[in-house]
Design an enzyme around this catalytic site. Sequence first.
Site, PDB file in Angstrom:
ATOM      1  N   GLU A   1       0.792  -1.234   0.000  1.00  0.00           N
ATOM      2  CA  GLU A   1       0.000   0.000   0.000  1.00  0.00           C
ATOM      3  C   GLU A   1       0.824   1.284   0.000  1.00  0.00           C
ATOM      4  OE1 GLU A   1      -2.854  -0.134   3.155  1.00  0.00           O
ATOM      5  OE2 GLU A   1      -3.992  -1.739   2.212  1.00  0.00           O
ATOM      6  N   GLU A  32      -5.442  -8.414   0.979  1.00  0.00           N
ATOM      7  CA  GLU A  32      -5.955  -8.103   2.320  1.00  0.00           C
ATOM      8  C   GLU A  32      -7.438  -7.806   2.222  1.00  0.00           C
ATOM      9  OE1 GLU A  32      -4.128  -4.946   4.589  1.00  0.00           O
ATOM     10  OE2 GLU A  32      -2.112  -5.684   4.184  1.00  0.00           O
TER      11      GLU A  32
END
Length: 445
Positions: free
Chosen positions: A168, A356
Amino acid sequence: MGLTKESFGTDFIWGVSTAAYQIEGGYLKDGKGFSIWDDFVRKSGKIAKGEHADVACDFYHRYDDDLKLMRYMNIRHHRFSISWSRIFPVGRGEINQAGIDYYNRLIDHMLSLGITPWVTLYHWDLPSSLEIKGGWTNRDVVEWFGDYVACCVRNFGDRVKHWMVLNEPMVFTGAGYFLGIHAPGRRGLNSFLAATHHAALAQAHGARIIKSLQPESIVGTTFSTSHIEPFSAKDRDVQAAKRADALLNRLFVEPLLGLGYPTEEIKTLRKMEKYMQADDEKNLKFDMDFVGVQNYTREIVAHSYFIPYLRAKLVTAQDRQVPVTTMNWEVYTESLYHILKKYSAYENMPPLMVTENGASFPDEVTRGKVHDPARTQYLQDAITHMQRAKDDGVDVRGYFVWTFLDNFEWAEGYDPRFGLVHVDFETQRRIIKDSGKWYADFLRE
Ligand code: BGC
Protein backbone atom coordinates in the site's frame (compact mmCIF):
# COMPACT_ATOMS: atom_id res chain seq x y z
CA MET A 1 -25.91 -24.16 -1.54
CA GLY A 2 -23.64 -22.39 0.93
CA LEU A 3 -20.33 -20.80 0.11
CA THR A 4 -17.65 -23.33 -0.82
CA LYS A 5 -14.04 -22.91 -1.72
CA GLU A 6 -14.41 -25.54 -4.46
CA SER A 7 -16.40 -23.14 -6.62
CA PHE A 8 -13.22 -21.05 -6.94
CA GLY A 9 -11.29 -23.95 -8.43
CA THR A 10 -8.48 -26.05 -7.00
CA ASP A 11 -5.71 -23.58 -7.87
CA PHE A 12 -7.27 -20.68 -6.04
CA ILE A 13 -5.01 -19.42 -3.23
CA TRP A 14 -6.54 -18.99 0.23
CA GLY A 15 -4.46 -17.53 3.01
CA VAL A 16 -3.89 -14.93 5.68
CA SER A 17 -1.80 -11.75 5.69
CA THR A 18 0.35 -10.32 8.47
CA ALA A 19 3.04 -7.63 8.75
CA ALA A 20 6.34 -7.70 10.64
CA TYR A 21 5.95 -4.56 12.74
CA GLN A 22 2.39 -5.39 13.70
CA ILE A 23 3.12 -8.83 15.16
CA GLU A 24 6.81 -9.56 15.70
CA GLY A 25 7.88 -7.52 18.72
CA GLY A 26 11.53 -8.24 19.53
CA TYR A 27 12.15 -4.69 18.35
CA LEU A 28 15.83 -4.68 19.24
CA LYS A 29 16.41 -8.39 19.30
CA ASP A 30 19.51 -10.00 17.80
CA GLY A 31 20.97 -6.87 16.30
CA LYS A 32 17.87 -5.39 14.71
CA GLY A 33 18.13 -1.65 14.06
CA PHE A 34 15.48 0.98 14.73
CA SER A 35 12.78 1.50 12.15
CA ILE A 36 10.69 4.63 11.64
CA TRP A 37 7.85 2.91 13.49
CA ASP A 38 10.07 2.18 16.50
CA ASP A 39 10.76 5.93 16.52
CA PHE A 40 7.24 7.10 15.77
CA VAL A 41 5.59 5.18 18.62
CA ARG A 42 7.98 6.96 21.00
CA LYS A 43 6.75 10.42 20.01
CA SER A 44 4.04 11.67 22.30
CA GLY A 45 0.48 11.84 21.07
CA LYS A 46 1.00 9.78 17.93
CA ILE A 47 -0.51 6.44 18.92
CA ALA A 48 -3.79 5.87 20.73
CA LYS A 49 -3.17 5.35 24.45
CA GLY A 50 0.57 5.78 23.83
CA GLU A 51 0.85 2.14 22.75
CA HIS A 52 3.75 0.63 20.80
CA ALA A 53 4.75 -2.67 19.23
CA ASP A 54 7.96 -3.42 21.15
CA VAL A 55 6.37 -6.76 22.04
CA ALA A 56 3.10 -6.84 20.03
CA CYS A 57 2.12 -10.53 19.56
CA ASP A 58 5.69 -11.59 20.37
CA PHE A 59 5.58 -13.53 17.11
CA TYR A 60 9.37 -13.20 16.97
CA HIS A 61 9.57 -15.74 19.78
CA ARG A 62 6.28 -17.54 19.30
CA TYR A 63 6.24 -18.14 15.56
CA ASP A 64 6.69 -21.86 16.04
CA ASP A 65 3.38 -22.32 17.89
CA ASP A 66 1.61 -19.62 15.91
CA LEU A 67 2.44 -21.28 12.61
CA LYS A 68 1.32 -24.63 13.98
CA LEU A 69 -1.96 -22.97 14.91
CA MET A 70 -2.17 -21.57 11.39
CA ARG A 71 -1.71 -25.01 9.93
CA TYR A 72 -4.21 -26.44 12.38
CA MET A 73 -6.68 -23.93 10.91
CA ASN A 74 -6.01 -25.41 7.45
CA ILE A 75 -4.30 -22.21 6.28
CA ARG A 76 -1.77 -23.08 3.57
CA HIS A 77 -0.62 -19.63 2.44
CA HIS A 78 0.88 -16.96 4.65
CA ARG A 79 1.62 -13.49 3.40
CA PHE A 80 4.06 -11.88 5.85
CA SER A 81 6.63 -9.10 5.66
CA ILE A 82 10.34 -8.89 6.28
CA SER A 83 11.63 -6.19 8.56
CA TRP A 84 14.30 -4.31 6.60
CA SER A 85 16.12 -3.22 9.77
CA ARG A 86 16.51 -6.82 10.95
CA ILE A 87 18.45 -7.53 7.77
CA PHE A 88 20.25 -4.18 7.50
CA PRO A 89 20.19 -2.50 10.94
CA VAL A 90 21.14 0.86 9.39
CA GLY A 91 19.32 0.22 6.13
CA ARG A 92 22.29 -0.73 4.00
CA GLY A 93 25.90 -1.80 4.22
CA GLU A 94 26.57 -4.57 6.66
CA ILE A 95 24.13 -7.47 6.83
CA ASN A 96 22.90 -8.66 10.21
CA GLN A 97 23.23 -12.43 9.93
CA ALA A 98 20.97 -13.01 12.93
CA GLY A 99 18.15 -11.30 11.03
CA ILE A 100 18.70 -13.55 8.02
CA ASP A 101 18.78 -16.56 10.34
CA TYR A 102 15.47 -15.57 11.89
CA TYR A 103 13.66 -15.40 8.55
CA ASN A 104 15.35 -18.63 7.47
CA ARG A 105 13.92 -20.37 10.53
CA LEU A 106 10.52 -18.83 9.90
CA ILE A 107 10.44 -19.83 6.24
CA ASP A 108 11.75 -23.34 6.94
CA HIS A 109 9.16 -23.85 9.63
CA MET A 110 6.37 -22.71 7.33
CA LEU A 111 7.53 -25.05 4.60
CA SER A 112 7.82 -27.96 6.99
CA LEU A 113 4.17 -27.37 7.94
CA GLY A 114 3.08 -27.18 4.31
CA ILE A 115 2.45 -23.42 4.43
CA THR A 116 3.60 -21.45 1.37
CA PRO A 117 5.42 -18.20 2.15
CA TRP A 118 4.33 -15.03 0.30
CA VAL A 119 6.83 -12.36 1.20
CA THR A 120 6.07 -8.64 1.33
CA LEU A 121 9.36 -6.79 1.14
CA TYR A 122 8.17 -3.49 2.52
CA HIS A 123 5.31 -3.12 4.95
CA TRP A 124 6.10 0.40 6.18
CA ASP A 125 9.04 -0.12 8.57
CA LEU A 126 11.85 1.84 6.93
CA PRO A 127 15.17 1.71 8.82
CA SER A 128 15.53 4.92 10.84
CA SER A 129 19.03 5.59 9.56
CA LEU A 130 17.59 5.95 6.07
CA GLU A 131 14.87 8.31 7.25
CA ILE A 132 17.57 10.57 8.67
CA LYS A 133 18.86 10.82 5.12
CA GLY A 134 15.39 11.81 3.89
CA GLY A 135 13.73 8.40 3.74
CA TRP A 136 11.32 8.06 0.85
CA THR A 137 11.87 11.71 -0.11
CA ASN A 138 15.50 10.95 -1.02
CA ARG A 139 15.84 9.47 -4.48
CA ASP A 140 18.67 7.24 -3.26
CA VAL A 141 16.01 5.20 -1.45
CA VAL A 142 15.30 3.44 -4.74
CA GLU A 143 18.82 2.01 -4.78
CA TRP A 144 18.89 1.30 -1.03
CA PHE A 145 15.65 -0.59 -1.41
CA GLY A 146 16.95 -2.45 -4.45
CA ASP A 147 20.01 -3.64 -2.50
CA TYR A 148 17.82 -4.85 0.34
CA VAL A 149 15.50 -6.65 -2.09
CA ALA A 150 18.46 -8.33 -3.78
CA CYS A 151 19.76 -9.48 -0.40
CA CYS A 152 16.38 -11.02 0.45
CA VAL A 153 16.13 -12.81 -2.89
CA ARG A 154 19.69 -14.15 -2.58
CA ASN A 155 19.10 -15.43 0.94
CA PHE A 156 15.52 -16.68 0.74
CA GLY A 157 14.85 -17.15 -2.96
CA ASP A 158 15.81 -20.83 -2.93
CA ARG A 159 12.61 -21.40 -0.91
CA VAL A 160 10.47 -18.31 -1.46
CA LYS A 161 8.85 -18.11 -4.89
CA HIS A 162 6.11 -15.53 -4.24
CA TRP A 163 7.00 -11.91 -3.64
CA MET A 164 5.19 -8.64 -3.13
CA VAL A 165 7.29 -5.54 -3.47
CA LEU A 166 5.39 -2.86 -1.52
CA ASN A 167 2.44 -2.82 0.81
CA GLU A 168 0.00 0.00 0.00
CA PRO A 169 2.31 2.80 -1.13
CA MET A 170 -0.60 5.26 -1.09
CA VAL A 171 -1.03 4.75 2.64
CA PHE A 172 2.60 5.03 3.66
CA THR A 173 3.20 8.11 1.52
CA GLY A 174 -0.16 9.74 2.27
CA ALA A 175 -0.35 9.04 6.00
CA GLY A 176 3.42 9.10 6.57
CA TYR A 177 4.64 11.92 4.35
CA PHE A 178 1.61 14.16 3.76
CA LEU A 179 -0.68 13.94 6.78
CA GLY A 180 1.96 13.01 9.34
CA ILE A 181 -0.33 10.56 11.13
CA HIS A 182 1.86 7.53 10.41
CA ALA A 183 5.63 7.15 10.58
CA PRO A 184 7.78 9.05 9.88
CA GLY A 185 5.24 11.80 10.64
CA ARG A 186 6.18 14.22 7.89
CA ARG A 187 3.77 16.70 6.39
CA GLY A 188 3.34 18.65 3.22
CA LEU A 189 2.98 18.45 -0.49
CA ASN A 190 6.66 18.36 -1.38
CA SER A 191 7.53 15.47 0.88
CA PHE A 192 4.45 13.61 -0.35
CA LEU A 193 5.21 14.09 -4.04
CA ALA A 194 8.84 13.12 -3.65
CA ALA A 195 7.97 10.05 -1.55
CA THR A 196 5.28 9.06 -4.03
CA HIS A 197 7.55 9.21 -7.04
CA HIS A 198 10.35 7.31 -5.32
CA ALA A 199 7.97 4.64 -4.03
CA ALA A 200 6.53 4.25 -7.53
CA LEU A 201 10.04 3.86 -8.92
CA ALA A 202 10.92 1.42 -6.14
CA GLN A 203 7.91 -0.81 -6.79
CA ALA A 204 9.05 -1.42 -10.36
CA HIS A 205 12.77 -1.46 -9.53
CA GLY A 206 12.25 -4.01 -6.75
CA ALA A 207 10.24 -6.26 -9.05
CA ARG A 208 12.86 -6.00 -11.78
CA ILE A 209 15.57 -7.08 -9.35
CA ILE A 210 13.60 -10.09 -8.12
CA LYS A 211 12.95 -11.24 -11.68
CA SER A 212 16.54 -10.74 -12.75
CA LEU A 213 17.82 -12.85 -9.86
CA GLN A 214 15.01 -15.39 -9.91
CA PRO A 215 13.28 -15.51 -13.30
CA GLU A 216 10.85 -18.23 -12.24
CA SER A 217 9.53 -16.21 -9.27
CA ILE A 218 5.96 -14.93 -9.04
CA VAL A 219 6.11 -11.19 -8.41
CA GLY A 220 3.41 -8.71 -7.52
CA THR A 221 2.84 -5.62 -5.44
CA THR A 222 -0.16 -4.45 -3.42
CA PHE A 223 -2.46 -1.43 -3.44
CA SER A 224 -4.96 0.01 -0.99
CA THR A 225 -8.34 0.47 -2.68
CA SER A 226 -11.79 1.84 -1.86
CA HIS A 227 -14.81 1.91 -4.07
CA ILE A 228 -15.70 5.60 -4.41
CA GLU A 229 -19.14 7.11 -4.89
CA PRO A 230 -20.12 10.77 -5.13
CA PHE A 231 -22.21 12.15 -2.28
CA SER A 232 -24.80 13.45 -4.76
CA ALA A 233 -25.41 13.57 -8.50
CA LYS A 234 -24.32 17.25 -8.54
CA ASP A 235 -21.49 17.80 -10.93
CA ARG A 236 -19.14 19.22 -8.28
CA ASP A 237 -19.56 16.08 -6.12
CA VAL A 238 -19.09 13.84 -9.14
CA GLN A 239 -15.88 15.69 -10.05
CA ALA A 240 -14.68 15.54 -6.43
CA ALA A 241 -15.28 11.77 -6.42
CA LYS A 242 -13.19 11.44 -9.58
CA ARG A 243 -10.30 13.27 -7.95
CA ALA A 244 -10.52 11.14 -4.81
CA ASP A 245 -10.60 8.02 -6.97
CA ALA A 246 -7.49 9.18 -8.84
CA LEU A 247 -5.68 9.69 -5.55
CA LEU A 248 -6.86 6.63 -3.64
CA ASN A 249 -7.16 4.02 -6.38
CA ARG A 250 -5.09 5.07 -9.37
CA LEU A 251 -1.99 6.97 -8.25
CA PHE A 252 0.34 3.97 -8.00
CA VAL A 253 -1.18 1.35 -10.25
CA GLU A 254 -1.30 3.54 -13.37
CA PRO A 255 2.41 4.38 -13.58
CA LEU A 256 3.07 0.67 -13.04
CA LEU A 257 0.87 -0.14 -16.05
CA GLY A 258 2.69 2.47 -18.13
CA LEU A 259 -0.12 5.05 -17.97
CA GLY A 260 1.74 7.69 -15.96
CA TYR A 261 0.30 9.57 -12.97
CA PRO A 262 -3.37 10.65 -13.10
CA THR A 263 -2.52 14.34 -13.62
CA GLU A 264 -5.68 15.03 -15.62
CA GLU A 265 -7.82 14.65 -12.52
CA ILE A 266 -5.36 16.05 -9.97
CA LYS A 267 -3.49 18.95 -11.48
CA THR A 268 -1.23 19.29 -8.43
CA LEU A 269 0.40 16.00 -9.37
CA ARG A 270 2.02 17.84 -12.27
CA LYS A 271 4.44 19.24 -9.71
CA MET A 272 5.85 15.74 -9.55
CA GLU A 273 7.80 16.70 -12.64
CA LYS A 274 10.47 18.33 -10.57
CA TYR A 275 11.39 14.90 -9.17
CA MET A 276 11.34 13.18 -12.55
CA GLN A 277 14.48 12.32 -14.47
CA ALA A 278 15.00 11.09 -17.98
CA ASP A 279 13.82 7.49 -18.36
CA ASP A 280 11.71 7.59 -15.21
CA GLU A 281 8.47 7.21 -17.08
CA LYS A 282 9.75 4.06 -18.71
CA ASN A 283 11.19 2.77 -15.45
CA LEU A 284 7.92 3.18 -13.57
CA LYS A 285 6.42 0.47 -15.71
CA PHE A 286 6.74 -3.21 -14.95
CA ASP A 287 4.79 -6.27 -16.03
CA MET A 288 3.91 -7.89 -12.73
CA ASP A 289 2.77 -11.49 -12.50
CA PHE A 290 -0.10 -10.32 -10.35
CA VAL A 291 -1.48 -7.21 -8.69
CA GLY A 292 -2.66 -7.34 -5.10
CA VAL A 293 -5.74 -5.34 -4.14
CA GLN A 294 -6.51 -4.66 -0.49
CA ASN A 295 -9.98 -3.60 0.32
CA TYR A 296 -11.95 -2.83 3.47
CA THR A 297 -14.70 -0.34 2.70
CA ARG A 298 -16.04 2.26 0.30
CA GLU A 299 -15.83 6.05 0.50
CA ILE A 300 -18.52 8.60 -0.21
CA VAL A 301 -16.98 11.82 -1.49
CA ALA A 302 -18.28 15.39 -1.60
CA HIS A 303 -16.83 18.60 -2.96
CA SER A 304 -15.06 20.78 -0.42
CA TYR A 305 -13.33 24.15 -0.78
CA PHE A 306 -11.46 23.63 2.46
CA ILE A 307 -9.38 20.60 1.55
CA PRO A 308 -6.26 21.83 -0.26
CA TYR A 309 -5.27 20.40 -3.66
CA LEU A 310 -8.02 17.82 -3.77
CA ARG A 311 -11.06 19.97 -2.99
CA ALA A 312 -12.84 16.80 -1.96
CA LYS A 313 -13.76 15.37 1.42
CA LEU A 314 -14.87 11.99 2.69
CA VAL A 315 -18.37 11.98 4.14
CA THR A 316 -17.78 9.82 7.19
CA ALA A 317 -19.72 6.67 7.92
CA GLN A 318 -20.74 8.18 11.24
CA ASP A 319 -22.26 11.19 9.50
CA ARG A 320 -24.08 8.83 7.18
CA GLN A 321 -25.24 6.75 10.16
CA VAL A 322 -24.37 3.44 8.57
CA PRO A 323 -23.00 0.36 10.40
CA VAL A 324 -19.26 0.67 11.11
CA THR A 325 -16.29 -1.39 12.26
CA THR A 326 -14.09 -0.27 15.16
CA MET A 327 -12.03 1.64 12.58
CA ASN A 328 -15.18 3.68 11.92
CA TRP A 329 -15.19 2.28 8.41
CA GLU A 330 -18.56 1.51 6.86
CA VAL A 331 -19.35 -2.20 6.71
CA TYR A 332 -19.67 -2.43 2.94
CA THR A 333 -18.27 -5.63 1.47
CA GLU A 334 -19.58 -4.94 -2.02
CA SER A 335 -16.68 -2.52 -2.40
CA LEU A 336 -14.50 -5.53 -3.19
CA TYR A 337 -16.68 -6.46 -6.16
CA HIS A 338 -16.46 -2.95 -7.63
CA ILE A 339 -12.73 -2.71 -7.11
CA LEU A 340 -12.04 -6.08 -8.74
CA LYS A 341 -14.12 -4.99 -11.73
CA LYS A 342 -12.43 -1.62 -11.89
CA TYR A 343 -8.90 -3.00 -11.74
CA SER A 344 -9.57 -5.80 -14.18
CA ALA A 345 -10.90 -3.27 -16.70
CA TYR A 346 -7.39 -1.87 -17.28
CA GLU A 347 -5.81 -3.14 -20.42
CA ASN A 348 -2.69 -5.18 -19.56
CA MET A 349 -3.80 -5.78 -15.99
CA PRO A 350 -2.22 -9.02 -14.81
CA PRO A 351 -4.26 -11.48 -12.70
CA LEU A 352 -5.53 -10.01 -9.44
CA MET A 353 -5.16 -11.30 -5.92
CA VAL A 354 -7.04 -9.98 -2.90
CA THR A 355 -4.04 -9.62 -0.62
CA GLU A 356 -5.96 -8.10 2.32
CA ASN A 357 -9.60 -8.03 3.34
CA GLY A 358 -11.16 -8.20 6.78
CA ALA A 359 -12.83 -6.25 9.56
CA SER A 360 -12.28 -5.15 13.15
CA PHE A 361 -15.08 -5.53 15.64
CA PRO A 362 -15.18 -5.20 19.44
CA ASP A 363 -14.56 -8.84 20.39
CA GLU A 364 -15.10 -10.18 23.86
CA VAL A 365 -13.83 -13.32 25.48
CA THR A 366 -16.62 -15.22 27.20
CA ARG A 367 -15.72 -18.43 28.98
CA GLY A 368 -12.68 -18.93 26.80
CA LYS A 369 -14.50 -18.29 23.53
CA VAL A 370 -14.84 -15.39 21.14
CA HIS A 371 -18.16 -15.18 19.35
CA ASP A 372 -17.72 -12.77 16.46
CA PRO A 373 -20.60 -13.34 14.05
CA ALA A 374 -20.14 -9.90 12.46
CA ARG A 375 -16.63 -10.79 11.28
CA THR A 376 -17.72 -14.16 9.91
CA GLN A 377 -20.55 -12.47 8.06
CA TYR A 378 -18.18 -9.82 6.70
CA LEU A 379 -15.78 -12.45 5.34
CA GLN A 380 -18.55 -14.56 3.84
CA ASP A 381 -20.12 -11.53 2.17
CA ALA A 382 -16.79 -10.30 0.81
CA ILE A 383 -15.96 -13.73 -0.59
CA THR A 384 -19.41 -13.86 -2.17
CA HIS A 385 -18.73 -10.52 -3.86
CA MET A 386 -15.39 -11.84 -5.05
CA GLN A 387 -17.21 -14.83 -6.51
CA ARG A 388 -19.57 -12.45 -8.32
CA ALA A 389 -16.61 -10.62 -9.83
CA LYS A 390 -15.08 -13.94 -10.86
CA ASP A 391 -18.37 -14.99 -12.46
CA ASP A 392 -18.31 -11.71 -14.39
CA GLY A 393 -14.97 -12.80 -15.84
CA VAL A 394 -12.50 -11.08 -13.50
CA ASP A 395 -9.26 -13.04 -13.29
CA VAL A 396 -8.86 -13.17 -9.50
CA ARG A 397 -6.63 -15.92 -8.20
CA GLY A 398 -6.38 -15.63 -4.46
CA TYR A 399 -7.70 -14.22 -1.23
CA PHE A 400 -5.85 -13.45 2.02
CA VAL A 401 -7.73 -12.51 5.18
CA TRP A 402 -6.40 -9.55 7.12
CA THR A 403 -5.39 -10.91 9.53
CA PHE A 404 -4.28 -13.99 11.41
CA LEU A 405 -3.70 -12.56 14.90
CA ASP A 406 -5.10 -9.47 16.59
CA ASN A 407 -2.18 -7.10 16.37
CA PHE A 408 -0.80 -3.55 16.58
CA GLU A 409 -3.07 -1.48 14.37
CA TRP A 410 -0.64 1.43 13.72
CA ALA A 411 -1.89 4.80 15.01
CA GLU A 412 -4.94 3.07 16.51
CA GLY A 413 -2.87 0.87 18.82
CA TYR A 414 -4.35 -2.41 20.02
CA ASP A 415 -7.99 -1.41 20.16
CA PRO A 416 -9.12 -2.50 16.67
CA ARG A 417 -9.00 -6.27 16.48
CA PHE A 418 -8.84 -7.74 12.98
CA GLY A 419 -7.65 -11.26 13.83
CA LEU A 420 -9.14 -14.66 13.17
CA VAL A 421 -7.31 -15.47 16.38
CA HIS A 422 -7.80 -13.43 19.54
CA VAL A 423 -4.67 -12.32 21.39
CA ASP A 424 -4.60 -11.38 25.05
CA PHE A 425 -1.73 -8.90 25.01
CA GLU A 426 -1.10 -9.30 28.76
CA THR A 427 -0.66 -13.07 28.70
CA GLN A 428 -0.07 -13.69 24.96
CA ARG A 429 -2.78 -16.33 25.10
CA ARG A 430 -4.36 -17.15 21.72
CA ILE A 431 -8.02 -18.13 21.19
CA ILE A 432 -9.38 -19.07 17.78
CA LYS A 433 -12.43 -16.87 17.26
CA ASP A 434 -15.62 -18.27 15.78
CA SER A 435 -14.67 -16.52 12.52
CA GLY A 436 -11.34 -18.39 12.60
CA LYS A 437 -13.20 -21.66 13.14
CA TRP A 438 -15.44 -20.81 10.22
CA TYR A 439 -12.45 -20.05 7.96
CA ALA A 440 -10.74 -23.29 9.06
CA ASP A 441 -13.89 -25.18 8.19
CA PHE A 442 -14.22 -23.42 4.85
CA LEU A 443 -10.62 -24.38 4.04
CA ARG A 444 -10.91 -27.97 5.18
CA GLU A 445 -9.68 -30.39 2.54
C1 BGC B 1 -2.57 -2.41 6.06
C2 BGC B 1 -2.50 -3.20 7.34
C3 BGC B 1 -3.56 -2.69 8.30
C4 BGC B 1 -4.91 -2.91 7.68
C5 BGC B 1 -6.08 -2.46 8.54
C6 BGC B 1 -3.95 -2.07 5.60
O1 BGC B 1 -3.99 -0.70 5.33
O2 BGC B 1 -1.81 -3.00 5.06
O3 BGC B 1 -1.22 -3.11 7.85
O4 BGC B 1 -3.46 -3.26 9.55
O5 BGC B 1 -5.01 -2.23 6.46
O6 BGC B 1 -6.02 -1.10 8.81
